[in-house]
Design a protein around this motif. Structure first.
Motif, PDB file in Angstrom:
ATOM      1  N   GLU A   1       0.846  -1.444   0.458  1.00  0.00           N
ATOM      2  CA  GLU A   1      -0.046   0.074  -0.106  1.00  0.00           C
ATOM      3  C   GLU A   1       1.313   1.499  -0.422  1.00  0.00           C
ATOM      4  OE1 GLU A   1      -2.814  -0.297   3.078  1.00  0.00           O
ATOM      5  OE2 GLU A   1      -4.236  -0.859   2.115  1.00  0.00           O
ATOM      6  N   ILE A   2       0.651   2.223  -0.886  1.00  0.00           N
ATOM      7  CA  ILE A   2       1.622   3.151  -0.937  1.00  0.00           C
ATOM      8  C   ILE A   2       0.571   4.983  -0.234  1.00  0.00           C
ATOM      9  CG2 ILE A   2       2.549   5.263  -2.609  1.00  0.00           C
ATOM     10  CD1 ILE A   2       2.276   2.731  -4.614  1.00  0.00           C
ATOM     11  N   ILE A   3       1.119   4.779   0.346  1.00  0.00           N
ATOM     12  CA  ILE A   3       0.790   7.212   0.348  1.00  0.00           C
ATOM     13  C   ILE A   3       1.832   7.457   0.455  1.00  0.00           C
ATOM     14  CG2 ILE A   3      -0.240   8.069   2.866  1.00  0.00           C
ATOM     15  CD1 ILE A   3      -1.427   5.252   4.643  1.00  0.00           C
ATOM     16  N   PHE A   4       0.207   8.995  -0.861  1.00  0.00           N
ATOM     17  CA  PHE A   4       1.380   9.837  -1.215  1.00  0.00           C
ATOM     18  C   PHE A   4       1.483  10.528   0.062  1.00  0.00           C
ATOM     19  CE2 PHE A   4       1.038   7.774  -5.101  1.00  0.00           C
ATOM     20  CZ  PHE A   4       2.296   7.194  -5.006  1.00  0.00           C
TER      21      PHE A   4
ATOM     22  N   ASP B   1      -4.642  10.929   2.763  1.00  0.00           N
ATOM     23  CA  ASP B   1      -6.112   9.765   3.096  1.00  0.00           C
ATOM     24  C   ASP B   1      -6.090   8.758   2.216  1.00  0.00           C
ATOM     25  OD1 ASP B   1      -6.204  12.040   5.754  1.00  0.00           O
ATOM     26  OD2 ASP B   1      -6.681  13.685   4.355  1.00  0.00           O
ATOM     27  N   HIS B   2      -4.862   8.566   1.106  1.00  0.00           N
ATOM     28  CA  HIS B   2      -5.923   7.914   0.064  1.00  0.00           C
ATOM     29  C   HIS B   2      -4.340   6.863   0.279  1.00  0.00           C
ATOM     30  CE1 HIS B   2      -8.656  10.226  -1.197  1.00  0.00           C
ATOM     31  NE2 HIS B   2      -8.210  11.223  -1.032  1.00  0.00           N
ATOM     32  N   LYS B   3      -5.202   5.621   0.143  1.00  0.00           N
ATOM     33  CA  LYS B   3      -4.210   4.594   0.218  1.00  0.00           C
ATOM     34  C   LYS B   3      -4.534   4.178  -1.280  1.00  0.00           C
ATOM     35  CE  LYS B   3      -3.357   3.328   4.925  1.00  0.00           C
ATOM     36  NZ  LYS B   3      -3.883   1.734   5.972  1.00  0.00           N
ATOM     37  N   ILE B   4      -3.208   3.419  -1.862  1.00  0.00           N
ATOM     38  CA  ILE B   4      -3.480   3.019  -3.782  1.00  0.00           C
ATOM     39  C   ILE B   4      -2.591   1.477  -3.482  1.00  0.00           C
ATOM     40  CG2 ILE B   4      -1.476   4.393  -4.311  1.00  0.00           C
ATOM     41  CD1 ILE B   4      -3.646   4.500  -6.909  1.00  0.00           C
ATOM     42  N   ARG B   5      -2.446   0.653  -4.022  1.00  0.00           N
ATOM     43  CA  ARG B   5      -2.400  -0.613  -4.320  1.00  0.00           C
ATOM     44  C   ARG B   5      -1.006  -0.573  -5.307  1.00  0.00           C
ATOM     45  NH1 ARG B   5      -2.385  -5.566  -7.265  1.00  0.00           N
ATOM     46  NH2 ARG B   5      -2.601  -6.988  -5.731  1.00  0.00           N
ATOM     47  N   GLY B   6       0.335  -1.056  -5.447  1.00  0.00           N
ATOM     48  CA  GLY B   6       1.540  -0.675  -5.221  1.00  0.00           C
ATOM     49  C   GLY B   6       1.434  -1.963  -5.463  1.00  0.00           C
ATOM     50  N   VAL B   7       2.350  -2.699  -7.001  1.00  0.00           N
ATOM     51  CA  VAL B   7       2.553  -4.416  -7.840  1.00  0.00           C
ATOM     52  C   VAL B   7       4.037  -3.917  -7.747  1.00  0.00           C
ATOM     53  CG1 VAL B   7       2.347  -6.199  -8.316  1.00  0.00           C
ATOM     54  CG2 VAL B   7       0.385  -5.015  -7.796  1.00  0.00           C
ATOM     55  N   VAL B   8       5.035  -4.641  -6.803  1.00  0.00           N
ATOM     56  CA  VAL B   8       6.599  -4.929  -7.821  1.00  0.00           C
ATOM     57  C   VAL B   8       6.718  -4.935  -8.703  1.00  0.00           C
ATOM     58  CG1 VAL B   8       8.991  -5.912  -7.311  1.00  0.00           C
ATOM     59  CG2 VAL B   8       7.047  -5.251  -5.381  1.00  0.00           C
ATOM     60  N   ALA B   9       7.087  -4.352  -9.756  1.00  0.00           N
ATOM     61  CA  ALA B   9       6.966  -4.489 -11.123  1.00  0.00           C
ATOM     62  C   ALA B   9       8.102  -5.042 -11.134  1.00  0.00           C
ATOM     63  CB  ALA B   9       7.023  -3.578 -11.873  1.00  0.00           C
TER      64      ALA B   9
ATOM     65  N   GLY C   1       4.673  -0.605  -9.125  1.00  0.00           N
ATOM     66  CA  GLY C   1       3.723   0.110 -10.581  1.00  0.00           C
ATOM     67  C   GLY C   1       2.169   0.183  -9.771  1.00  0.00           C
ATOM     68  N   PHE C   2       1.282   1.416 -10.358  1.00  0.00           N
ATOM     69  CA  PHE C   2       0.468   1.390  -9.123  1.00  0.00           C
ATOM     70  C   PHE C   2      -1.067   2.515 -10.420  1.00  0.00           C
ATOM     71  CE2 PHE C   2       2.316   5.435  -8.942  1.00  0.00           C
ATOM     72  CZ  PHE C   2       2.116   6.966 -10.013  1.00  0.00           C
ATOM     73  N   ASP C   3      -1.800   1.671 -10.076  1.00  0.00           N
ATOM     74  CA  ASP C   3      -2.832   2.704 -11.116  1.00  0.00           C
ATOM     75  C   ASP C   3      -2.910   4.560 -10.666  1.00  0.00           C
ATOM     76  OD1 ASP C   3      -4.534   3.236 -13.383  1.00  0.00           O
ATOM     77  OD2 ASP C   3      -6.748   3.058 -11.647  1.00  0.00           O
ATOM     78  N   PRO C   4      -2.046   4.953 -11.570  1.00  0.00           N
ATOM     79  CA  PRO C   4      -2.066   6.705 -12.075  1.00  0.00           C
ATOM     80  C   PRO C   4      -3.151   7.343 -12.300  1.00  0.00           C
ATOM     81  CG  PRO C   4      -1.510   6.115 -13.888  1.00  0.00           C
ATOM     82  CD  PRO C   4      -2.099   4.485 -12.889  1.00  0.00           C
TER      83      PRO C   4
ATOM     84  N   ARG D   1       1.980  13.166 -10.160  1.00  0.00           N
ATOM     85  CA  ARG D   1       3.070  13.885 -11.213  1.00  0.00           C
ATOM     86  C   ARG D   1       4.519  13.230 -11.053  1.00  0.00           C
ATOM     87  NH1 ARG D   1       0.493  18.667 -12.857  1.00  0.00           N
ATOM     88  NH2 ARG D   1      -2.029  18.428 -12.375  1.00  0.00           N
ATOM     89  N   LEU D   2       5.328  13.507 -11.533  1.00  0.00           N
ATOM     90  CA  LEU D   2       6.688  13.676 -11.117  1.00  0.00           C
ATOM     91  C   LEU D   2       7.561  14.081 -10.379  1.00  0.00           C
ATOM     92  CD1 LEU D   2       7.978  13.598 -15.256  1.00  0.00           C
ATOM     93  CD2 LEU D   2       7.741  11.072 -14.190  1.00  0.00           C
ATOM     94  N   GLY D   3       7.958  13.190  -9.710  1.00  0.00           N
ATOM     95  CA  GLY D   3       8.566  13.796  -8.728  1.00  0.00           C
ATOM     96  C   GLY D   3       7.801  13.665  -7.366  1.00  0.00           C
ATOM     97  N   MET D   4       6.601  13.336  -6.989  1.00  0.00           N
ATOM     98  CA  MET D   4       5.838  13.054  -6.462  1.00  0.00           C
ATOM     99  C   MET D   4       6.526  12.364  -4.983  1.00  0.00           C
ATOM    100  SD  MET D   4       1.788  13.795  -6.813  1.00  0.00           S
ATOM    101  CE  MET D   4       0.844  15.703  -7.182  1.00  0.00           C
ATOM    102  N   THR D   5       6.648  12.780  -3.566  1.00  0.00           N
ATOM    103  CA  THR D   5       7.206  11.348  -2.874  1.00  0.00           C
ATOM    104  C   THR D   5       5.549  10.199  -2.175  1.00  0.00           C
ATOM    105  OG1 THR D   5       7.256  13.584  -1.341  1.00  0.00           O
ATOM    106  CG2 THR D   5       8.985  12.862  -2.871  1.00  0.00           C
ATOM    107  N   GLY D   6       6.965   9.909  -1.713  1.00  0.00           N
ATOM    108  CA  GLY D   6       5.176   8.920  -0.701  1.00  0.00           C
ATOM    109  C   GLY D   6       5.757   8.025   0.213  1.00  0.00           C
ATOM    110  N   ASP D   7       5.659   6.825   0.646  1.00  0.00           N
ATOM    111  CA  ASP D   7       6.096   6.080   1.016  1.00  0.00           C
ATOM    112  C   ASP D   7       4.977   4.084   0.731  1.00  0.00           C
ATOM    113  OD1 ASP D   7       8.066   6.997   3.308  1.00  0.00           O
ATOM    114  OD2 ASP D   7       6.116   7.800   3.799  1.00  0.00           O
ATOM    115  N   ILE D   8       5.956   3.261   1.022  1.00  0.00           N
ATOM    116  CA  ILE D   8       4.524   1.833   0.537  1.00  0.00           C
ATOM    117  C   ILE D   8       5.427   0.809   1.530  1.00  0.00           C
ATOM    118  CG2 ILE D   8       6.847   0.902  -0.313  1.00  0.00           C
ATOM    119  CD1 ILE D   8       4.401   0.076  -2.309  1.00  0.00           C
TER     120      ILE D   8
END
Length: 349
Positions: free
Chosen positions: A226-229, A234-242, A262-265, A274-281
């Motif tokens: 789970e990625i949180i940017f 307040d939004h979690k997005i599913r990420g998969v190791v590509a 990879g994630f659903d942009p 956008r390019l350069g946005m940071t977050g944690d997974i």
């Protein structure tokens, strides 16, 4: 009179001694009370314990290009502006074709000239060979033919180079995307070092992370997290190791590897990421659900036996327990405790 003074003196020292003993006793009991007060407690309950791995990263793109002219000249046409969408193979900008066309025509004329010269030299060389000329004349004709051949070959190369220059005078987008930088945005200026058009395909965004060698071995392709940017806490997005890089990243202080996730942009709408946005997974490496567990600080091990300090009625007693897996500082209890029991930190000696 002396006896009275002696009596008063003795009573004085007795009182002082009693005060000292009382103060010492109070200090002792106060310290014990403080120690007991510091013994934290924990109510045993069923919970889910997880072993997780998390790291930071930023948004990058698989399809991201900076287009530059490979030849100098004047910008003759610009077909895009910053922020516009483009299609694959769409023309972006071009140099003034007039100079390119003239140079191309010039080298075509030169080619025709050298072609005629070569053909004439070839005919002369053949005539010389057939008419019984001397060896010296034949050698001179042969050298002239070789020179004409070299001139012809060079003129062919010049034409091909000018044809490439004509092709390179137009910049073309290699994929569908978004123009994120256009310099210049108008024609009529000469190319410079900063003349460039930057295009990115928002559909090709991915989350890029630099992972230490001790952690990268815990990951594998296809693992989900789970990625949180930072921009959308307040939004979690599913990420998969590509993919996981096979070689470490250059220029890093330690040995780290790039992991592409990879994630659903389009999750939050077009161009939300956008390019350069940071977050944690965060990845869950292992997980046990609905188990009795307590923090490891409430457990003491002596040899092969494990104990807890638990509440039994109005007293606190040491009790044996059987433990299971320990995950991230939390220990599973398989025997010796039940939900609702209260355990305490062991008293400090």
């Amino acid at each position: 009179m002396v006896a009275i003074k002696r009596y008063i003196f003795q009573k004085k020292w007795i009182i002082i001694a009693l005060i000292i003993i009382g103060a010492a006793g109070w200090f002792y009991y106060y310290n014990q009370a403080q120690k007991n007060a510091k013994n934290e407690s924990h109510v045993v309950r069923k919970q889910t314990i997880k072993n997780t791995l998390s790291f930071s990263g930023e948004v990058s793109a698989e399809e991201h290009v900076i287009l530059k002219f490979q030849t100098t000249g004047q910008i003759g046409w610009v077909g895009v502006k910053e922020g516009e969408s483009v299609k694959k193979y769409q023309a972006i900008a071009s140099l003034d074709w007039r100079l390119v066309e003239r140079n191309f025509q010039k080298y075509l004329n030169t080619y025709s000239k050298y072609r005629n010269t070569f053909d004439q030299s070839e005919d002369d060389n053949q005539d010389t060979s057939l008419n019984g000329s001397t060896q010296e004349v034949r050698d001179a004709a042969k050298r002239l033919l070789q020179t004409s051949q070299a001139d012809l070959d060079n003129s062919v190369l010049d034409v091909e180079i000018q044809n490439l220059a004509k092709q390179y005078s137009t910049l073309v987008s290699p994929f569908d995307g978004l123009v994120i930088s256009a310099n210049p945005q108008a024609a009529g200026v000469n190319t410079a070092l900063d003349t460039a058009y930057e295009i990115v395909n928002p559909a090709s965004l991915y989350f890029s992370a630099s992972v230490d060698q001790t952690d990268v071995v815990k990951l594998k392709k296809g693992m989900a997290g789970e990625i949180i940017f930072d921009a959308y806490p307040d939004h979690k997005i599913r990420g998969v190791v590509a993919s996981i890089s096979y070689t470490p990243k250059a220029g890093e202080t330690g040995t780290v590897y790039e992991v592409k996730i990879g994630f659903d942009p389009s999750r939050l709408g077009a161009y939300a990421y956008r390019l350069g946005m940071t977050g944690d997974i965060e990845f869950i490496l292992s997980q046990k659900e609905d188990v009795l567990a307590i923090p490891s600080q409430f457990i003491k091990t002596e040899g092969a036996t494990t104990y807890v300090y638990k509440q039994e009625g109005n007293a606190k007693k040491q009790a044996k327990v059987v433990t299971g897996e320990e995950i991230d500082g939390t220990v599973e209890i398989t025997q010796g405790l039940k939900a609702g029991d209260t355990v305490f930190e062991f008293p400090k000696k």
